[in-house]
Design an enzyme around this catalytic site. Structure first.
Site, mmCIF file in Angstrom:
data_model
loop_
_atom_site.group_PDB
_atom_site.id
_atom_site.type_symbol
_atom_site.label_atom_id
_atom_site.label_comp_id
_atom_site.label_asym_id
_atom_site.label_seq_id
_atom_site.Cartn_x
_atom_site.Cartn_y
_atom_site.Cartn_z
ATOM 1 C CB SER A 98 -0.835 0.181 1.285
ATOM 2 O OG SER A 98 -1.707 -1.153 1.442
ATOM 3 C CD GLU A 135 -0.753 -3.979 9.350
ATOM 4 O OE1 GLU A 135 0.173 -4.603 9.386
ATOM 5 O OE2 GLU A 135 -1.546 -4.055 8.101
#
Ligand SMILES: Cc1cc2nc3c(=O)[nH]c(=O)nc-3n(C[C@H](O)[C@H](O)[C@H](O)COP(=O)(O)OP(=O)(O)OC[C@H]3O[C@@H](n4cnc5c(N)ncnc54)[C@H](O)[C@@H]3O)c2cc1C
Length: 373
Positions: A142, A225
């Site tokens: 990403s 995360e």
């Protein structure tokens, strides 16, 4: 699990408010230098803020319509890993531009053959004097096309257990030999990429921790995360909530279809359970306790909840839902169409739904370890 935020006259509130009125529309750098981007980080990058001060700052920024810089991987999980294990030079070079959003970061972990079983990764980093030479391929990166730096894990040794031969690096994304190729998703957006490494030279000074410490540090990154991806909105904390959908249905006169009503009620129940889990986490933090198993349970539930919100929104659009510019019950499309197409990714990224259940089974329920293949 009850707690109250400090009132209007609280000195901490007044201090934040005074800073905001003195700075008008603050830049990312001003917010970062004031410690307001990640107040829980230690000084000088944050304020070492306790949970109450964090909530007060969030509240005041919201009230002043001030948004923090957007750098999800940098602020969410690369920065915390550097704080945990980076050298003083790495911290002073990187943390401020991460917080200010001036340097976007990406995460170079997954490979075509290594996703859930990340420790089997095969991208290699071979030591050559003061540098490592990296060869291999990453995928699903990403922001790779926008990033100035990436956190990279690569294999520095093939002997011994696979977890022990991995090392963690800061990778400049403009290093010669790196090629970034776009992957376009079914939403029509391009947010992730394939990244190829062809004799890429990374200085030893960019290594985080010791050689072989990469797996331990990757776990720090992944832990951060999971927390970062667990806000209230349907799309990993962003986007509409179940309450938004319920309000929309109410504003359009309600529903008579029995099945759709049942689904809305179920959605409301899920959102209340998630709200209470979130409150329990905040309440534990305010009382100085570490988050317990609810962090894994919340991720597993919240991802599926996001899919339920988006699936029901699409069904509420009826046949008009086949079009890309109509939201539920004829409402403006907003993020509904994008969210519906993005929602399958929720139970894959940041650890799949099945992997979350393995974690809950082993670490919460004390069941035997998953079989290694
Ligand atoms: C939106 C999005 C953004 C992403 N961004 C990044 C990024 O920035 N950087 C990055 O490095 N990666 C990123 N990823 C990749 C993500 O981390 C991986 O997709 C994820 O770890 C799963 O790996 P995989 O796709 O290889 O699936 P696999 O691991 O091959 O899994 C395939 C299926 O098998 C199941 N499975 C695998 N192992 C087990 C097991 N032990 N027990 C039970 N079931 C199992 C899985 O649950 C899944 O259903 C992103 C993914 C998404 C969806």
């Amino acid at each position: 699990m009850d707690f109250e935020l400090p009132g209007e006259d609280d000195p901490r509130r007044r201090e934040v408010r005074a800073w905001l009125s003195a700075h008008g529309r603050p830049t990312g750098r001003q917010l970062a230098e004031a410690g307001y981007v990640a107040p829980h980080w230690p000084t000088p990058w944050g304020l070492g803020a306790d949970p109450v001060l964090q909530l007060v700052i969030d509240d005041e920024l919201r009230r002043a319509h001030v948004s923090r810089p957007v750098n999800p991987i940098g602020i969410g999980w690369a920065g915390p890993t550097l704080i945990h294990a980076g050298t003083d030079e790495q911290k002073s070079r990187h943390l401020l531009p991460i917080l200010s959003g001036e340097e976007i970061w990406c995460q170079l972990f997954s490979e075509p053959g290594s996703g859930s079983d990340l420790a089997s990764l095969s991208t290699r980093a071979a030591r050559d004097g003061d540098e490592y030479v990296v060869n291999g391929q990453k995928i699903w990166t990403s922001l790779g096309h926008l990033a100035r730096y990436g956190i990279l894990i690569a294999r520095t040794s093939s002997s011994g257990p696979k977890h022990e031969g991995i090392t963690y690096f800061i990778c400049p994304m403009d290093a010669p030999g790196i090629s970034v190729r776009p992957i376009v998703e079914m939403t029509g957006d391009h947010s992730f990429n394939e990244v190829f490494f062809d004799d890429v030279r990374i200085p030893v000074t960019n290594r985080v921790g010791a050689e072989g410490d990469g797996w331990k540090l990757a776990k720090v990154t992944l832990g951060n995360e999971r927390v970062s991806l667990s806000g209230e909105g349907a799309l990993w904390g962003r986007g509409p909530t179940a309450t938004d959908l319920l309000d929309l249905v109410r504003s359009r006169g309600g529903l008579t279809d029995a099945v759709l009503r049942q689904r809305l009620a179920a959605l409301y129940i899920e959102s209340e359970v998630l709200r209470l889990i979130r409150l329990r986490t905040v309440s534990a933090a305010v009382a100085g306790r570490q988050p317990g198993p609810e962090a894994s349970i919340r991720k597993a539930m919240a991802d599926e909840h996001g899919q339920h919100i988006m699936g029901l929104a699409k069904d509420l659009a009826g046949t008009a839902g086949l079009l890309t510019d109509v939201g539920p019950l004829g409402a403006a499309v907003g993020l509904w169409q994008y969210g519906y197409l993005f929602s399958p990714a929720l139970t894959i990224g940041g650890g799949t739904a099945q992997v979350q259940r393995n974690i809950i089974a082993e670490r919460v329920l004390g069941l035997p370890h998953d079989i290694e293949v």
